[in-house]
Design a protein around this motif. Structure first.
Motif, PDB file in Angstrom:
ATOM      1  N   LYS A 344       0.802  -1.220   0.000  1.00 15.11           N
ATOM      2  CA  LYS A 344       0.000   0.000   0.000  1.00 15.11           C
ATOM      3  C   LYS A 344       0.842   1.281   0.000  1.00 15.11           C
ATOM      4  CE  LYS A 344      -3.898  -2.286   0.264  1.00 15.11           C
ATOM      5  NZ  LYS A 344      -4.907  -2.248  -0.822  1.00 15.11           N
ATOM      6  N   LEU A 345       2.145   1.153   0.111  1.00 13.18           N
ATOM      7  CA  LEU A 345       3.006   2.338   0.160  1.00 13.18           C
ATOM      8  C   LEU A 345       3.134   2.952  -1.239  1.00 13.18           C
ATOM      9  CD1 LEU A 345       5.779   0.983   2.560  1.00 13.18           C
ATOM     10  CD2 LEU A 345       3.855   2.472   3.123  1.00 13.18           C
ATOM     11  N   PRO A 346       3.333   4.278  -1.333  1.00 10.42           N
ATOM     12  CA  PRO A 346       3.362   4.971  -2.643  1.00 10.42           C
ATOM     13  C   PRO A 346       4.703   4.823  -3.356  1.00 10.42           C
ATOM     14  CG  PRO A 346       3.646   6.564  -0.875  1.00 10.42           C
ATOM     15  CD  PRO A 346       3.414   5.232  -0.203  1.00 10.42           C
ATOM     16  N   TRP A 347       4.924   3.667  -3.947  1.00 10.48           N
ATOM     17  CA  TRP A 347       6.227   3.360  -4.544  1.00 10.48           C
ATOM     18  C   TRP A 347       6.561   4.221  -5.745  1.00 10.48           C
ATOM     19  CZ3 TRP A 347       8.977   0.921  -1.256  1.00 10.48           C
ATOM     20  CH2 TRP A 347       8.393   0.013  -0.375  1.00 10.48           C
ATOM     21  N   ASN A 348       5.586   4.842  -6.366  1.00 10.68           N
ATOM     22  CA  ASN A 348       5.860   5.690  -7.531  1.00 10.68           C
ATOM     23  C   ASN A 348       6.200   7.126  -7.154  1.00 10.68           C
ATOM     24  OD1 ASN A 348       5.391   3.636  -9.428  1.00 10.68           O
ATOM     25  ND2 ASN A 348       3.175   3.989  -9.380  1.00 10.68           N
ATOM     26  N   ASP A 349       6.163   7.443  -5.891  1.00 14.41           N
ATOM     27  CA  ASP A 349       6.416   8.806  -5.421  1.00 14.41           C
ATOM     28  C   ASP A 349       7.868   8.919  -4.957  1.00 14.41           C
ATOM     29  OD1 ASP A 349       6.458  11.305  -4.200  1.00 14.41           O
ATOM     30  OD2 ASP A 349       4.450  11.080  -3.324  1.00 14.41           O
ATOM     31  N   SER A 350       8.675   9.691  -5.682  1.00 16.28           N
ATOM     32  CA  SER A 350      10.095   9.806  -5.341  1.00 16.28           C
ATOM     33  C   SER A 350      10.311  10.426  -3.972  1.00 16.28           C
ATOM     34  CB  SER A 350      10.826  10.639  -6.403  1.00 16.28           C
ATOM     35  OG  SER A 350      10.328  11.970  -6.432  1.00 16.28           O
ATOM     36  N   ARG A 351       9.347  11.221  -3.514  1.00 21.97           N
ATOM     37  CA  ARG A 351       9.462  11.826  -2.184  1.00 21.97           C
ATOM     38  C   ARG A 351       9.481  10.757  -1.101  1.00 21.97           C
ATOM     39  NH1 ARG A 351       4.373  15.501  -1.699  1.00 21.97           N
ATOM     40  NH2 ARG A 351       3.491  13.483  -2.352  1.00 21.97           N
ATOM     41  N   PHE A 352       8.873   9.607  -1.406  1.00 16.20           N
ATOM     42  CA  PHE A 352       8.868   8.476  -0.477  1.00 16.20           C
ATOM     43  C   PHE A 352       9.937   7.446  -0.835  1.00 16.20           C
ATOM     44  CE2 PHE A 352       7.560   4.041   0.060  1.00 16.20           C
ATOM     45  CZ  PHE A 352       7.547   3.958   1.446  1.00 16.20           C
ATOM     46  N   LEU A 353      10.044   7.117  -2.127  1.00 18.32           N
ATOM     47  CA  LEU A 353      10.900   6.001  -2.541  1.00 18.32           C
ATOM     48  C   LEU A 353      12.358   6.217  -2.160  1.00 18.32           C
ATOM     49  CD1 LEU A 353      11.269   3.313  -4.011  1.00 18.32           C
ATOM     50  CD2 LEU A 353      11.576   4.602  -6.134  1.00 18.32           C
ATOM     51  N   LEU A 354      12.909   7.386  -2.447  1.00 15.84           N
ATOM     52  CA  LEU A 354      14.328   7.601  -2.170  1.00 15.84           C
ATOM     53  C   LEU A 354      14.643   7.534  -0.675  1.00 15.84           C
ATOM     54  CD1 LEU A 354      14.199   8.435  -5.190  1.00 15.84           C
ATOM     55  CD2 LEU A 354      15.986  10.110  -4.680  1.00 15.84           C
ATOM     56  N   PRO A 355      13.875   8.224   0.191  1.00 13.53           N
ATOM     57  CA  PRO A 355      14.139   8.045   1.629  1.00 13.53           C
ATOM     58  C   PRO A 355      13.932   6.612   2.106  1.00 13.53           C
ATOM     59  CG  PRO A 355      12.882  10.047   1.252  1.00 13.53           C
ATOM     60  CD  PRO A 355      12.915   9.309  -0.051  1.00 13.53           C
ATOM     61  N   PHE A 356      12.954   5.897   1.523  1.00 12.23           N
ATOM     62  CA  PHE A 356      12.722   4.515   1.957  1.00 12.23           C
ATOM     63  C   PHE A 356      13.919   3.633   1.595  1.00 12.23           C
ATOM     64  CE2 PHE A 356      11.202   0.176   1.699  1.00 12.23           C
ATOM     65  CZ  PHE A 356      10.436   0.068   2.855  1.00 12.23           C
ATOM     66  N   ILE A 357      14.483   3.821   0.396  1.00 17.30           N
ATOM     67  CA  ILE A 357      15.699   3.069   0.040  1.00 17.30           C
ATOM     68  C   ILE A 357      16.797   3.379   1.049  1.00 17.30           C
ATOM     69  CG2 ILE A 357      17.505   2.760  -1.692  1.00 17.30           C
ATOM     70  CD1 ILE A 357      15.418   3.396  -3.840  1.00 17.30           C
ATOM     71  N   GLY A 358      16.883   4.649   1.463  1.00 16.60           N
ATOM     72  CA  GLY A 358      17.865   5.023   2.475  1.00 16.60           C
ATOM     73  C   GLY A 358      17.621   4.311   3.791  1.00 16.60           C
ATOM     74  N   ALA A 398      21.724   6.142   3.379  1.00 19.15           N
ATOM     75  CA  ALA A 398      20.591   6.526   4.231  1.00 19.15           C
ATOM     76  C   ALA A 398      20.409   8.042   4.262  1.00 19.15           C
ATOM     77  CB  ALA A 398      20.809   5.988   5.648  1.00 19.15           C
ATOM     78  N   VAL A 399      21.494   8.753   4.493  1.00 21.33           N
ATOM     79  CA  VAL A 399      21.414  10.220   4.589  1.00 21.33           C
ATOM     80  C   VAL A 399      21.284  10.856   3.212  1.00 21.33           C
ATOM     81  CG1 VAL A 399      22.669  12.299   5.285  1.00 21.33           C
ATOM     82  CG2 VAL A 399      22.647  10.292   6.784  1.00 21.33           C
ATOM     83  N   ALA A 400      22.191  10.501   2.293  1.00 19.81           N
ATOM     84  CA  ALA A 400      22.211  11.165   0.979  1.00 19.81           C
ATOM     85  C   ALA A 400      20.912  10.950   0.209  1.00 19.81           C
ATOM     86  CB  ALA A 400      23.401  10.660   0.172  1.00 19.81           C
ATOM     87  N   LEU A 401      20.398   9.731   0.169  1.00 16.87           N
ATOM     88  CA  LEU A 401      19.163   9.479  -0.577  1.00 16.87           C
ATOM     89  C   LEU A 401      17.981  10.215   0.038  1.00 16.87           C
ATOM     90  CD1 LEU A 401      19.468   5.704  -1.511  1.00 16.87           C
ATOM     91  CD2 LEU A 401      19.404   7.643  -3.077  1.00 16.87           C
ATOM     92  N   THR A 402      17.951  10.312   1.363  1.00 15.14           N
ATOM     93  CA  THR A 402      16.890  11.079   2.009  1.00 15.14           C
ATOM     94  C   THR A 402      16.992  12.556   1.637  1.00 15.14           C
ATOM     95  OG1 THR A 402      16.823   9.522   3.866  1.00 15.14           O
ATOM     96  CG2 THR A 402      15.854  11.692   4.227  1.00 15.14           C
ATOM     97  N   PHE A 403      18.216  13.083   1.613  1.00 18.79           N
ATOM     98  CA  PHE A 403      18.421  14.477   1.208  1.00 18.79           C
ATOM     99  C   PHE A 403      18.008  14.690  -0.243  1.00 18.79           C
ATOM    100  CE2 PHE A 403      22.023  15.538   4.473  1.00 18.79           C
ATOM    101  CZ  PHE A 403      21.116  15.364   5.492  1.00 18.79           C
ATOM    102  N   PHE A 404      18.378  13.754  -1.129  1.00 12.56           N
ATOM    103  CA  PHE A 404      18.044  13.900  -2.549  1.00 12.56           C
ATOM    104  C   PHE A 404      16.521  13.887  -2.745  1.00 12.56           C
ATOM    105  CE2 PHE A 404      22.279  11.586  -3.624  1.00 12.56           C
ATOM    106  CZ  PHE A 404      22.983  12.736  -3.316  1.00 12.56           C
ATOM    107  N   LEU A 433      19.148   3.581  -9.477  1.00 14.67           N
ATOM    108  CA  LEU A 433      20.545   3.492  -9.909  1.00 14.67           C
ATOM    109  C   LEU A 433      21.477   3.585  -8.711  1.00 14.67           C
ATOM    110  CD1 LEU A 433      20.645   5.704 -13.139  1.00 14.67           C
ATOM    111  CD2 LEU A 433      21.170   3.264 -13.004  1.00 14.67           C
ATOM    112  N   TRP A 434      21.162   4.495  -7.801  1.00 14.63           N
ATOM    113  CA  TRP A 434      21.992   4.654  -6.600  1.00 14.63           C
ATOM    114  C   TRP A 434      21.996   3.368  -5.778  1.00 14.63           C
ATOM    115  CZ3 TRP A 434      24.532   9.338  -5.582  1.00 14.63           C
ATOM    116  CH2 TRP A 434      25.224   9.398  -4.374  1.00 14.63           C
ATOM    117  N   ALA A 435      20.830   2.766  -5.625  1.00 15.86           N
ATOM    118  CA  ALA A 435      20.736   1.535  -4.837  1.00 15.86           C
ATOM    119  C   ALA A 435      21.562   0.414  -5.468  1.00 15.86           C
ATOM    120  CB  ALA A 435      19.275   1.116  -4.716  1.00 15.86           C
ATOM    121  N   ILE A 436      21.484   0.285  -6.804  1.00 13.21           N
ATOM    122  CA  ILE A 436      22.242  -0.762  -7.497  1.00 13.21           C
ATOM    123  C   ILE A 436      23.733  -0.509  -7.371  1.00 13.21           C
ATOM    124  CG2 ILE A 436      22.745  -1.779  -9.752  1.00 13.21           C
ATOM    125  CD1 ILE A 436      19.798  -1.151 -10.508  1.00 13.21           C
TER     126      ILE A 436
END
Length: 565
Positions: A344-358, A398-404, A433-436
C-alpha cells in the motif's frame, strides 16, 4: 451577495490563508536555497573525485601529473562528507523552522546570511588549498598529516558559519515558544534545535584542536603537537558528526514521510525522546574509533564501547516508530496479513521512494556499525576499506538518498515551481541506480575489508604483491558500482537544475504530518533543554575527563604544563 456566495468566498479565503501559512516565506527560502545549491555543486564535484578514486584503485585509470590520488581522495571526502552535509542541513533546517515556527525576523535572517557567507568564504579557502595540493590530508584533521594553515582556517570558518545560521534557527524557535506559552513545540523545529545543540557541543572538540594545535603547528609557530591528544579531540567531534548528518534524515522520516504516505506521526513524545537520547549519547563515544591506539587506558575504551551501544536504543525506537506508521497507514487502506501494508506504500512517489531506500540501506549499515564499535571485532576491520563501505551505507545512502528525495520537492517549493511527473520518474530512476551502484560498491568494500584491504590507499602502490592480486576483483567491482553511482549523480544534478530553474511555475507542498489523534501528550520534561543539557554535560565529563588528563600528563609535551602543543 447570497449566503451561499459568501460562504464560498469565505471558504476560498480560508483555504488561501491556510495555504499561505504552509508556505516558507520567499525571503527565508532564498537563504535555504543558497545553502542547498552549493550542497549540490559539491555532490557533482565530489562525485567526479569519487569516480576517479575507484578507477585508479581498479588500475583502469592513471591520473594526470598535476593530480595525485590522495588529493582526489581529500576532495571527495571534504565535498561529500563535510560540504554536502553541512550546507544541505543548514538549508533544510532553515526552511523547516520557517515552515513550522514562522517566518524569520529581519535580524534572524541577517544572522543566517552572515553564517552563509562565512561558511562559503571558508569553503573557497579550503578548496584553494586542496587544488594546489597543499592539503592532501585524507579529509580528516589527523596529525601527523599536515595541511596548509589556510585549509584548517577555511574549514573552521565553515563550522563557524553553520553556528551563525544555527543560531538564527534557535532564535526563531525561542520566539515561537514565547508567543505560544504552554503549548507543545512544533516537532520539526524541536528536532532542528536538538541537532544544532548537538553540533555546537561536538564542534568544540575540533575547534580546540584546530585553533590551539593544528594552525599554530602548520604556521611553524610550534615544532610538534601531541598526536594522541589531537586524535582524541578529533574523534570527540568525529563520531557526533555522523549523528549531525543522520538526525536531519530522521527529521524527514519522522515528520514528512508520514504525510507523504497519507498517515500521521506515530508519537510526538517518542520522536522527541529519541532526539534527546541522541543529544546525550552521540558525543561521549569517540574513543571507540581509537581502540588500537596506545596511550588510552583499556578501561575507558571499554566504557565508551558500552556508551556506543546505548546509541542503538534511539535508532531502534526510530525503526519501531517508522514501521508502525507504515503499518497503520496500510491497515487504513485495507491491508491484510503481516506484510500486506507493504503493497500500500506509494512506490511511484520519489518523495517516499528515495528516503525509503535510504532506510533499508541503514539496516546493514547499522549492523556494520555494531561491528565497528565492538571491542573485539573492530580489531579485524580497523582502518580497512570495510569502514569506508560502512560509511557509504549510512551517510552516502541513508542520509544522501533522504536528502536527494527531499531536495526534489523542497527546491521547487522554495522557488515557486513544481515537481512534474516526468521529473518524479527520473528521480525514481536516480534512486534505483543509486541503490544498485551502492550495493555493488559497498559489498565489494566490505568483503575486501575482511581480506585486509586498507582504507584511504592507492592499491597500485602495492605493486604485484599477492595481497593486491587478491583485492583486484573487488577493486573492479568497486569501479563498476562507482560508475553506476556517477551516472545517478549526473541524473540528480540534472534534476536539481530542472526543478530549480526550468520546472513549471506553481506551488509545491511542504508536507508536514500531524500527530496521530490517539497519541499521548508529550511530557514537559522531554522538552526541557536545561535538564537534558545537564545530563549531556555530565556524561561527557564522565567519559572524557580522565582519558584526556591521562593523555596530557603522560605526554612529554603535556608534562611541560598542560600545553596543547
Amino acid at each position: 451577495m447570497t449566503t451561499a456566495t459568501k460562504e464560498t468566498v469565505q471558504s476560498t479565503v480560508s483555504t488561501s490563508l491556510k495555504k499561505q501559512l504552509e508556505m516558507v516565506d520567499r525571503r527565508d527560502g532564498k537563504l535555504a536555497l543558497a545553502y542547498i545549491y552549493i550542497a549540490f555543486i559539491a555532490v557533482l564535484l565530489g562525485g567526479i573525485a569519487g569516480l576517479l578514486q575507484v578507477l585508479v584503485r581498479a588500475g583502469t585509470l592513471q591520473l594526470p601529473s598535476f593530480l595525485n590520488y590522495y588529493q582526489v581522495l581529500t576532495v571527495h571526502g571534504v565535498l561529500l562528507g563535510l560540504v554536502l552535509t553541512t550546507f544541505f542541513i543548514m538549508g533544510f533546517q532553515t526552511a523547516a523552522v520557517s515552515r513550522t515556527s514562522g517566518t524569520f525576523t529581519n535580524k534572524q535572517r541577517t544572522i543566517g546570511w552572515i553564517g552563509f557567507w562565512i561558511a562559503t568564504i571558508g569553503l573557497v579557502a579550503a578548496a584553494a588549498m586542496i587544488l594546489t595540493n597543499e592539503a592532501s590530508v585524507l579529509y580528516t584533521f589527523y596529525a601527523p598529516l599536515q595541511a596548509h594553515w589556510v585549509f584548517y582556517l577555511g574549514l573552521a570558518l565553515v563550522i563557524v558559519g553553520s553556528w551563525f545560521t544555527g543560531l538564527a534557527q534557535i532564535m526563531r524557535f525561542v520566539q515561537w515558544k514565547k508567543e505560544h506559552k504552554g503549548q507543545s513545540t512544533p516537532l520539526l523545529s524541536f528536532m532542528v534545535v536538538v541537532n544544532n545543540f548537538l553540533w555546537y557541543v561536538a564542534t568544540l572538540g575540533v575547534a580546540i584542536e584546530v585553533l590551539f594545535q593544528l594552525i599554530p603547528w602548520s604556521m611553524g609557530l610550534v615544532e610538534r603537537v601531541d598526536v594522541l591528544l589531537s586524535r582524541t579531540l578529533f574523534w570527540y567531534f568525529g563520531h557526533a558528526l555522523v549523528y549531525f548528518w543522520l538526525l536531519p534524515a530522521y527529521m524527514i522520516w519522522y515528520t514528512i514521510i508520514p504525510k507523504i504516505i497519507g498517515g500521521k506521526v506515530f508519537s510526538d513524545a517518542l520522536a522527541k525522546l529519541t532526539f534527546m537520547l541522541f543529544l546525550i549519547l552521540s558525543v561521549p563515544v569517540g574513543i571507540h574509533h581509537q581502540y588500537t591506539e596506545p596511550g588510552i587506558d583499556p578501561l575507558w575504551k571499554f566504557i565508551q564501547a558500552v556508551l556506543t551501544f546505548f546509541v542503538v536504543v534511539p535508532s531502534l525506537m526510530t525503526a519501531f516508530s517508522m514501521f508502525a506508521t507504515f503499518e497503520l497507514r496500510g491497515r487504513e487502506l485495507g491491508a491484510k496479513g503481516v506484510f500486506g501494508w507493504f503493497k500500500k506504500l506509494p512506490w511511484n512517489d520519489s518523495r517516499f521512494l528515495l528516503p525509503f531506500i535510504g532506510m533499508v540501506a541503514f539496516i546493514p549499515g547499522g549492523a556494520g556499525g555494531i561491528v565497528n564499535a565492538s571491542y573485539q571485532m573492530n580489531e579485524l576491520i580497523h582502518n580497512t576499506i570495510w569502514v569506508t563501505g560502512h560509511f557509504h551505507l549510512t551517510v552516502a545512502s541513508a542520509v544522501a538518498l533522504t536528502f536527494f528525495g527531499t531536495a526534489f520537492w523542497l527546491i521547487p517549493h522554495l522557488n515557486g515551481r513544481t515537481l512534474t511527473k516526468r521529473a518524479n520518474s527520473m528521480a525514481n530512476c536516480a534512486g534505483i541506480l543509486w541503490a544498485i551502484g551502492m550495493t555493488i560498491m559497498s559489498s565489494a568494500m566490505h568483503i575486501a575489508g575482511l581480506l585486509g584491504a586498507p582504507r584511504r590507499s592507492d592499491y597500485s602502490t602495492y605493486g604485484g604483491s599477492e595481497q593486491a592480486a587478491e583485492w583486484l576483483s573487488y577493486q573492479i567491482a568497486q569501479a563498476v558500482g562507482g560508475s553506476i553511482l556517477f551516472i545517478a549523480i549526473l541524473v540528480i544534478t540534472g534534476l536539481v537544475i530542472y526543478v530549480g530553474f526550468f520546472a513549471p511555475k506553481g506551488e509545491e507542498d511542504f508536507p508536514i504530518a500531524e500527530v496521530a489523534p490517539g497519541a499521548a501528550k508529550t511530557p514537559a520534561a522531554i522538552e526541557n533543554f536545561k535538564l537534558w543539557g545537564v545530563i549531556m554535560i555530565a556524561v561527557i565529563i564522565f567519559a572524557y575527563t580522565i582519558p584526556i588528563i591521562d593523555i596530557i600528563s603522560n605526554s612529554p609535551l603535556g608534562a611541560k604544563g598542560f600545553r596543547l602543543w
